[in-house]
Motif scaffolding. Structure first.
Motif, PDB file in Angstrom:
ATOM      1  N   ALA A 156      36.215 -16.217 -55.840  1.00 32.23           N
ATOM      2  CA  ALA A 156      37.557 -16.700 -55.516  1.00 32.23           C
ATOM      3  C   ALA A 156      38.570 -15.556 -55.566  1.00 32.23           C
ATOM      4  N   ALA A 157      38.389 -14.654 -56.509  1.00 31.51           N
ATOM      5  CA  ALA A 157      39.300 -13.505 -56.613  1.00 31.51           C
ATOM      6  C   ALA A 157      39.197 -12.603 -55.386  1.00 31.51           C
ATOM      7  N   GLU A 158      37.975 -12.423 -54.871  1.00 30.87           N
ATOM      8  CA  GLU A 158      37.793 -11.596 -53.672  1.00 30.87           C
ATOM      9  C   GLU A 158      38.423 -12.269 -52.455  1.00 30.87           C
ATOM     10  N   TRP A 159      38.295 -13.601 -52.347  1.00 23.09           N
ATOM     11  CA  TRP A 159      38.923 -14.325 -51.242  1.00 23.09           C
ATOM     12  C   TRP A 159      40.438 -14.270 -51.366  1.00 23.09           C
ATOM     13  N   ARG A 160      40.931 -14.375 -52.582  1.00 22.84           N
ATOM     14  CA  ARG A 160      42.374 -14.285 -52.820  1.00 22.84           C
ATOM     15  C   ARG A 160      42.888 -12.937 -52.315  1.00 22.84           C
ATOM     16  N   ALA A 161      42.156 -11.877 -52.609  1.00 24.63           N
ATOM     17  CA  ALA A 161      42.552 -10.543 -52.168  1.00 24.63           C
ATOM     18  C   ALA A 161      42.489 -10.429 -50.642  1.00 24.63           C
ATOM     19  N   LEU A 162      41.448 -11.001 -50.017  1.00 25.74           N
ATOM     20  CA  LEU A 162      41.337 -10.955 -48.559  1.00 25.74           C
ATOM     21  C   LEU A 162      42.476 -11.703 -47.874  1.00 25.74           C
ATOM     22  N   VAL A 163      42.822 -12.867 -48.390  1.00 30.94           N
ATOM     23  CA  VAL A 163      43.915 -13.654 -47.805  1.00 30.94           C
ATOM     24  C   VAL A 163      45.234 -12.887 -47.940  1.00 30.94           C
ATOM     25  N   ALA A 164      45.442 -12.255 -49.088  1.00 34.50           N
ATOM     26  CA  ALA A 164      46.661 -11.470 -49.291  1.00 34.50           C
ATOM     27  C   ALA A 164      46.686 -10.259 -48.361  1.00 34.50           C
ATOM     28  N   GLN A 165      45.542  -9.595 -48.176  1.00 31.53           N
ATOM     29  CA  GLN A 165      45.463  -8.448 -47.275  1.00 31.53           C
ATOM     30  C   GLN A 165      45.804  -8.849 -45.848  1.00 31.53           C
ATOM     31  N   GLN A 166      45.286  -9.996 -45.411  1.00 26.02           N
ATOM     32  CA  GLN A 166      45.568 -10.455 -44.051  1.00 26.02           C
ATOM     33  C   GLN A 166      47.050 -10.755 -43.881  1.00 26.02           C
ATOM     34  N   ALA A 167      47.660 -11.347 -44.894  1.00 23.89           N
ATOM     35  CA  ALA A 167      49.065 -11.724 -44.803  1.00 23.89           C
ATOM     36  C   ALA A 167      49.968 -10.517 -44.605  1.00 23.89           C
ATOM     37  N   VAL A 168      49.640  -9.408 -45.228  1.00 26.30           N
ATOM     38  CA  VAL A 168      50.485  -8.213 -45.104  1.00 26.30           C
ATOM     39  C   VAL A 168      50.033  -7.271 -43.997  1.00 26.30           C
ATOM     40  N   SER A 169      48.859  -7.521 -43.423  1.00 25.32           N
ATOM     41  CA  SER A 169      48.329  -6.624 -42.393  1.00 25.32           C
ATOM     42  C   SER A 169      49.059  -6.737 -41.062  1.00 25.32           C
ATOM     43  N   GLY A 170      49.633  -7.904 -40.784  1.00 28.33           N
ATOM     44  CA  GLY A 170      50.277  -8.096 -39.496  1.00 28.33           C
ATOM     45  C   GLY A 170      49.300  -8.445 -38.388  1.00 28.33           C
ATOM     46  N   LEU A 171      48.010  -8.482 -38.701  1.00 23.62           N
ATOM     47  CA  LEU A 171      46.984  -8.823 -37.715  1.00 23.62           C
ATOM     48  C   LEU A 171      46.796 -10.331 -37.629  1.00 23.62           C
ATOM     49  N   PRO A 172      46.486 -10.830 -36.432  1.00 21.11           N
ATOM     50  CA  PRO A 172      46.103 -12.240 -36.344  1.00 21.11           C
ATOM     51  C   PRO A 172      44.832 -12.470 -37.166  1.00 21.11           C
ATOM     52  N   ILE A 173      44.621 -13.690 -37.602  1.00 20.02           N
ATOM     53  CA  ILE A 173      43.484 -13.991 -38.476  1.00 20.02           C
ATOM     54  C   ILE A 173      42.158 -13.617 -37.818  1.00 20.02           C
ATOM     55  N   GLY A 174      41.990 -13.941 -36.541  1.00 19.02           N
ATOM     56  CA  GLY A 174      40.737 -13.608 -35.848  1.00 19.02           C
ATOM     57  C   GLY A 174      40.437 -12.116 -35.856  1.00 19.02           C
ATOM     58  N   ALA A 175      41.451 -11.303 -35.544  1.00 18.44           N
ATOM     59  CA  ALA A 175      41.268  -9.844 -35.526  1.00 18.44           C
ATOM     60  C   ALA A 175      40.982  -9.313 -36.927  1.00 18.44           C
ATOM     61  N   PHE A 176      41.687  -9.844 -37.924  1.00 16.38           N
ATOM     62  CA  PHE A 176      41.461  -9.402 -39.297  1.00 16.38           C
ATOM     63  C   PHE A 176      40.037  -9.730 -39.741  1.00 16.38           C
ATOM     64  N   CYS A 177      39.594 -10.951 -39.416  1.00 18.09           N
ATOM     65  CA  CYS A 177      38.242 -11.368 -39.822  1.00 18.09           C
ATOM     66  C   CYS A 177      37.168 -10.487 -39.180  1.00 18.09           C
ATOM     67  N   ARG A 178      37.351 -10.146 -37.909  1.00 24.67           N
ATOM     68  CA  ARG A 178      36.385  -9.238 -37.253  1.00 24.67           C
ATOM     69  C   ARG A 178      36.389  -7.876 -37.926  1.00 24.67           C
ATOM     70  N   LYS A 179      37.583  -7.397 -38.274  1.00 26.42           N
ATOM     71  CA  LYS A 179      37.711  -6.076 -38.893  1.00 26.42           C
ATOM     72  C   LYS A 179      36.979  -5.993 -40.236  1.00 26.42           C
ATOM     73  N   VAL A 180      37.064  -7.067 -41.026  1.00 25.73           N
ATOM     74  CA  VAL A 180      36.445  -7.044 -42.357  1.00 25.73           C
ATOM     75  C   VAL A 180      35.124  -7.799 -42.411  1.00 25.73           C
ATOM     76  N   SER A 181      34.608  -8.191 -41.239  1.00 25.84           N
ATOM     77  CA  SER A 181      33.316  -8.886 -41.120  1.00 25.84           C
ATOM     78  C   SER A 181      33.262 -10.177 -41.942  1.00 25.84           C
ATOM     79  N   VAL A 182      34.238 -11.047 -41.673  1.00 24.96           N
ATOM     80  CA  VAL A 182      34.319 -12.333 -42.344  1.00 24.96           C
ATOM     81  C   VAL A 182      34.371 -13.413 -41.282  1.00 24.96           C
ATOM     82  N   SER A 183      33.724 -14.527 -41.527  1.00 24.22           N
ATOM     83  CA  SER A 183      33.775 -15.669 -40.626  1.00 24.22           C
ATOM     84  C   SER A 183      35.179 -16.263 -40.657  1.00 24.22           C
ATOM     85  N   THR A 184      35.748 -16.542 -39.467  1.00 20.11           N
ATOM     86  CA  THR A 184      37.077 -17.150 -39.438  1.00 20.11           C
ATOM     87  C   THR A 184      37.060 -18.533 -40.085  1.00 20.11           C
ATOM     88  N   ALA A 185      35.971 -19.267 -39.918  1.00 17.09           N
ATOM     89  CA  ALA A 185      35.873 -20.593 -40.535  1.00 17.09           C
ATOM     90  C   ALA A 185      35.947 -20.477 -42.057  1.00 17.09           C
TER      91      ALA A 185
END
Length: 113
Positions: free
Chosen positions: A14-43
């Motif tokens: 959960a802590a790792e997901w919390r960090a990923l969600v926070a990283q996406q929020a400040v990255s300025g990238l759309p969720i799909g692009a961010f997920c591809r960048k960090v190799s995470v399923s958008t679902a």
């Protein structure tokens, strides 16, 4: 010699997901692009984002709900008299009120007239 199979996915805490969600929020990238960048399923990302919001994770609500940056300044143009140019004296000027609700119970109320 046994063959070791490699998992296609990585189990995250959960802590790792919390960090990923926070990283996406400040990255300025759309969720799909961010997920591809960090190799995470958008679902999975959307699932964890929802879980973190639902659980009221400390500090996460603001980062999760505001992924886009807002402009520093918005030009609304000049407030001009609504009367025709022939009647622009002070007595002919209509009353103008501007009320801005800024959130958190803060209201800016300007009156001219």
């Amino acid at each position: 010699m046994a063959l070791q199979t490699q998992r296609k996915y990585q189990r995250r805490s959960a802590a790792e997901w919390r960090a990923l969600v926070a990283q996406q929020a400040v990255s300025g990238l759309p969720i799909g692009a961010f997920c591809r960048k960090v190799s995470v399923s958008t679902a999975s990302f959307y699932r964890w984002q929802g879980l973190l919001q639902k659980n009221g994770d400390s500090g996460m609500a603001a980062a999760v709900t505001a992924p886009r940056r807002t402009p520093d300044f918005v030009d609304l143009g000049a407030l001009e008299d609504l009367a025709p140019s022939a009647r622009r004296d002070a007595a002919a000027s209509p009353r103008v009120e501007l009320r801005l609700e800024l959130g958190g119970g803060l209201v800016l109320h300007l009156v001219r007239g």
